[in-house]
Design a protein around this motif. Sequence first.
Motif, PDB file in Angstrom:
ATOM      1  N   ASN A 115     -39.933  57.638 -16.813  1.00  0.00           N
ATOM      2  CA  ASN A 115     -38.482  57.850 -16.904  1.00  0.00           C
ATOM      3  C   ASN A 115     -37.701  56.927 -15.972  1.00  0.00           C
ATOM      4  O   ASN A 115     -36.646  56.389 -16.354  1.00  0.00           O
ATOM      5  CB  ASN A 115     -38.157  59.307 -16.609  1.00  0.00           C
ATOM      6  CG  ASN A 115     -38.598  60.235 -17.724  1.00  0.00           C
ATOM      7  OD1 ASN A 115     -38.592  59.859 -18.898  1.00  0.00           O
ATOM      8  ND2 ASN A 115     -38.987  61.453 -17.378  1.00  0.00           N
ATOM      9  N   MET A 116     -38.181  56.741 -14.754  1.00  0.00           N
ATOM     10  CA  MET A 116     -37.462  55.870 -13.823  1.00  0.00           C
ATOM     11  C   MET A 116     -37.603  54.397 -14.212  1.00  0.00           C
ATOM     12  O   MET A 116     -36.666  53.617 -14.074  1.00  0.00           O
ATOM     13  CB  MET A 116     -37.952  56.101 -12.395  1.00  0.00           C
ATOM     14  CG  MET A 116     -37.575  57.458 -11.821  1.00  0.00           C
ATOM     15  SD  MET A 116     -35.782  57.784 -11.890  1.00  0.00           S
ATOM     16  CE  MET A 116     -35.722  58.995 -13.202  1.00  0.00           C
ATOM     17  N   LEU A 117     -38.770  54.024 -14.710  1.00  0.00           N
ATOM     18  CA  LEU A 117     -38.941  52.650 -15.191  1.00  0.00           C
ATOM     19  C   LEU A 117     -38.064  52.394 -16.417  1.00  0.00           C
ATOM     20  O   LEU A 117     -37.500  51.302 -16.568  1.00  0.00           O
ATOM     21  CB  LEU A 117     -40.412  52.387 -15.529  1.00  0.00           C
ATOM     22  CG  LEU A 117     -41.325  52.179 -14.328  1.00  0.00           C
ATOM     23  CD1 LEU A 117     -42.786  52.357 -14.721  1.00  0.00           C
ATOM     24  CD2 LEU A 117     -41.112  50.787 -13.726  1.00  0.00           C
ATOM     25  N   GLY A 118     -37.950  53.395 -17.281  1.00  0.00           N
ATOM     26  CA  GLY A 118     -37.061  53.252 -18.432  1.00  0.00           C
ATOM     27  C   GLY A 118     -35.620  53.047 -18.008  1.00  0.00           C
ATOM     28  O   GLY A 118     -34.889  52.244 -18.595  1.00  0.00           O
ATOM     29  N   LEU A 119     -35.207  53.785 -16.972  1.00  0.00           N
ATOM     30  CA  LEU A 119     -33.848  53.620 -16.447  1.00  0.00           C
ATOM     31  C   LEU A 119     -33.664  52.225 -15.854  1.00  0.00           C
ATOM     32  O   LEU A 119     -32.646  51.557 -16.103  1.00  0.00           O
ATOM     33  CB  LEU A 119     -33.584  54.693 -15.388  1.00  0.00           C
ATOM     34  CG  LEU A 119     -32.207  54.686 -14.728  1.00  0.00           C
ATOM     35  CD1 LEU A 119     -31.104  54.947 -15.755  1.00  0.00           C
ATOM     36  CD2 LEU A 119     -32.149  55.718 -13.606  1.00  0.00           C
ATOM     37  N   ALA A 120     -34.648  51.775 -15.062  1.00  0.00           N
ATOM     38  CA  ALA A 120     -34.572  50.435 -14.465  1.00  0.00           C
ATOM     39  C   ALA A 120     -34.546  49.356 -15.538  1.00  0.00           C
ATOM     40  O   ALA A 120     -33.814  48.360 -15.416  1.00  0.00           O
ATOM     41  CB  ALA A 120     -35.756  50.218 -13.523  1.00  0.00           C
ATOM     42  N   LYS A 121     -35.308  49.557 -16.588  1.00  0.00           N
ATOM     43  CA  LYS A 121     -35.330  48.583 -17.694  1.00  0.00           C
ATOM     44  C   LYS A 121     -33.965  48.516 -18.372  1.00  0.00           C
ATOM     45  O   LYS A 121     -33.442  47.423 -18.634  1.00  0.00           O
ATOM     46  CB  LYS A 121     -36.411  48.988 -18.701  1.00  0.00           C
ATOM     47  CG  LYS A 121     -36.458  48.128 -19.948  1.00  0.00           C
ATOM     48  CD  LYS A 121     -37.396  48.727 -20.982  1.00  0.00           C
ATOM     49  CE  LYS A 121     -37.280  47.998 -22.314  1.00  0.00           C
ATOM     50  NZ  LYS A 121     -38.067  48.663 -23.384  1.00  0.00           N
ATOM     51  N   ARG A 122     -33.377  49.679 -18.650  1.00  0.00           N
ATOM     52  CA  ARG A 122     -32.075  49.701 -19.328  1.00  0.00           C
ATOM     53  C   ARG A 122     -30.992  49.056 -18.483  1.00  0.00           C
ATOM     54  O   ARG A 122     -30.148  48.296 -18.982  1.00  0.00           O
ATOM     55  CB  ARG A 122     -31.695  51.139 -19.673  1.00  0.00           C
ATOM     56  CG  ARG A 122     -30.339  51.268 -20.363  1.00  0.00           C
ATOM     57  CD  ARG A 122     -30.012  52.696 -20.737  1.00  0.00           C
ATOM     58  NE  ARG A 122     -29.735  53.543 -19.581  1.00  0.00           N
ATOM     59  CZ  ARG A 122     -28.553  53.601 -18.985  1.00  0.00           C
ATOM     60  NH1 ARG A 122     -27.541  52.832 -19.388  1.00  0.00           N
ATOM     61  NH2 ARG A 122     -28.365  54.425 -17.959  1.00  0.00           N
ATOM     62  N   LEU A 123     -31.020  49.364 -17.173  1.00  0.00           N
ATOM     63  CA  LEU A 123     -29.969  48.874 -16.283  1.00  0.00           C
ATOM     64  C   LEU A 123     -30.246  47.475 -15.736  1.00  0.00           C
ATOM     65  O   LEU A 123     -29.362  46.861 -15.140  1.00  0.00           O
ATOM     66  CB  LEU A 123     -29.808  49.839 -15.095  1.00  0.00           C
ATOM     67  CG  LEU A 123     -29.381  51.275 -15.438  1.00  0.00           C
ATOM     68  CD1 LEU A 123     -29.371  52.136 -14.181  1.00  0.00           C
ATOM     69  CD2 LEU A 123     -28.021  51.290 -16.113  1.00  0.00           C
ATOM     70  N   LYS A 124     -31.495  47.002 -15.921  1.00  0.00           N
ATOM     71  CA  LYS A 124     -31.909  45.695 -15.387  1.00  0.00           C
ATOM     72  C   LYS A 124     -31.728  45.660 -13.864  1.00  0.00           C
ATOM     73  O   LYS A 124     -31.126  44.737 -13.304  1.00  0.00           O
ATOM     74  CB  LYS A 124     -31.141  44.553 -16.052  1.00  0.00           C
ATOM     75  CG  LYS A 124     -31.426  44.413 -17.542  1.00  0.00           C
ATOM     76  CD  LYS A 124     -30.662  43.259 -18.145  1.00  0.00           C
ATOM     77  CE  LYS A 124     -31.058  43.005 -19.601  1.00  0.00           C
ATOM     78  NZ  LYS A 124     -30.836  44.174 -20.478  1.00  0.00           N
ATOM     79  N   VAL A 125     -32.280  46.685 -13.197  1.00  0.00           N
ATOM     80  CA  VAL A 125     -32.172  46.788 -11.738  1.00  0.00           C
ATOM     81  C   VAL A 125     -33.569  46.896 -11.130  1.00  0.00           C
ATOM     82  O   VAL A 125     -34.518  47.326 -11.795  1.00  0.00           O
ATOM     83  CB  VAL A 125     -31.324  48.017 -11.325  1.00  0.00           C
ATOM     84  CG1 VAL A 125     -29.924  47.916 -11.897  1.00  0.00           C
ATOM     85  CG2 VAL A 125     -31.994  49.329 -11.736  1.00  0.00           C
ATOM     86  N   PRO A 126     -33.725  46.524  -9.867  1.00  0.00           N
ATOM     87  CA  PRO A 126     -35.031  46.643  -9.208  1.00  0.00           C
ATOM     88  C   PRO A 126     -35.382  48.099  -8.920  1.00  0.00           C
ATOM     89  O   PRO A 126     -34.503  48.927  -8.667  1.00  0.00           O
ATOM     90  CB  PRO A 126     -34.861  45.849  -7.914  1.00  0.00           C
ATOM     91  CG  PRO A 126     -33.401  45.818  -7.663  1.00  0.00           C
ATOM     92  CD  PRO A 126     -32.735  45.857  -9.000  1.00  0.00           C
ATOM     93  N   ILE A 127     -36.681  48.382  -8.947  1.00  0.00           N
ATOM     94  CA  ILE A 127     -37.160  49.740  -8.695  1.00  0.00           C
ATOM     95  C   ILE A 127     -38.372  49.679  -7.782  1.00  0.00           C
ATOM     96  O   ILE A 127     -39.271  48.852  -7.972  1.00  0.00           O
ATOM     97  CB  ILE A 127     -37.495  50.472 -10.017  1.00  0.00           C
ATOM     98  CG1 ILE A 127     -38.032  51.878  -9.731  1.00  0.00           C
ATOM     99  CG2 ILE A 127     -38.463  49.671 -10.874  1.00  0.00           C
ATOM    100  CD1 ILE A 127     -38.162  52.749 -10.978  1.00  0.00           C
TER     101      ILE A 127
END
Length: 341
Positions: A115-127
Motif C-alpha cells: 500500500n505504501m509503495l503504491g502511494l509512492a508510485k502514484r505520487l512519484k515520491v521517495p519512500i
Amino acid sequence: MNFVEQRPGEPQQVGYTKERVLVTGGAGFIGSHLCERLLAEGAEVLCVDNYYTGRRDNIRALLDDPSFEVLRHDVTFPLYTEVDRIYNLACPASPVHYQFDPVQTTKTSVLGAVNMLGLAKRLKVPILQASTSEVYGDPAVHPQQEGYWGNVNPIGIRSCYDEGKRCAETLFFDYHRQHRVDIKVVRIFNTYGPHMHPEDGRVVSNFIVQALTGQPITLYGDGTQTRSFCYVDDLVDGLMRMMGSASQTTGPVNLGNPDEFTMRELADMVRELVGSAVPIVHRPLPADDPRQRKPDIATARETLGWTPKVKLREGLGRTIAYFDALLSDAPRGAEMVALSA
C-alpha cells in the motif's frame, strides 16, 4: 527538501522547506521521535498509526503544532493522501507484540509495504522502509554486513516478523526495478530510548522496569548472548540522512551501534545506574533467539557520513530517567508493575 552541499564525512545538513512528510507508525517508539525531529526541521508531518503498539502519549507534546496532523489508520488498507516523502515504520517490533497476532504482523509488513509503495508510485515520491536486523536471523556471519543473506527459520515463532520484513524488502526492490520507485531501505538494529513501550518485552525496557520496581532481572539463557544498542536520537539521524541521500542510494543500509555487549553486562550496567541490588534470575532462551547481533556499519559511514555518538551508559541514563518519571505516575505505574510481574 533542500540539502546543503557537504564534504565526505561531514554531518548531513538538512534544510526542510514546507514539505509534507508521511510517517507510518508515527505514534510508536521510533516514529514519534522521527515526527518530532521532522517538525523541528520545518516539515509538515502526517502521522499515521492504528495504535496497536503506538501510544498517543508519545506524540502528545506535538498535537498543538499546526504543522502536525494525526490520522488513525491501519496500513494494511490503502491510504489516499498527498505527501512529498514517506517513512514506512508501521509494524510491531518487539517479540511480545508481534507474536501476539502473527498473521496481522505479516499482513502489516507485506500489505503495508504494498500500500505504501503504491502511494509512492502514484505520487512519484521517495519512500523509506524501516527494515530490521532480524532479516539476518541467527547469523552465521559476525558482524552482519548488508551482503549477508541471513539464517532465518521460515516457520518459527519469530517468522511472522523476520520473513514479513524480508518480503517487504523484496517488494521494495521489485517496485524500484519494475516501476522506478525511489526507495530507501534501512536495517535497524536494537534501538532504545524514551518512548519505549514499558511492556514491550525488549531487553532494555525489561531490565530498567524490573530494576526500578525492585523485581528480579530476568536473564534468558546464560547471559552470554550479545546485542548492540543504538540510542534513538542516533537512529533518527541515520534515517533522515538515508532519506536525504542520492536517489541511487537504495540500500539496504545497516543502522545500529557496533559496540557489542553481553546481556549480563547490560543487566549489571542497569543495576548500577538505577542503584539497585535486585537479583538476576535465569530463564530458558526463547526459540530462534539470535546468539550474536552486531552491525557492520561501514556502508552507513561511507555513504551517509553516519556514526552513532551516544554511548550506552549515557543513553541508558536518559532512558532510566524517562521510565522513572513514567513509573512515578501512580495509576499507570501500578498497572505496569502488575503487567511486568
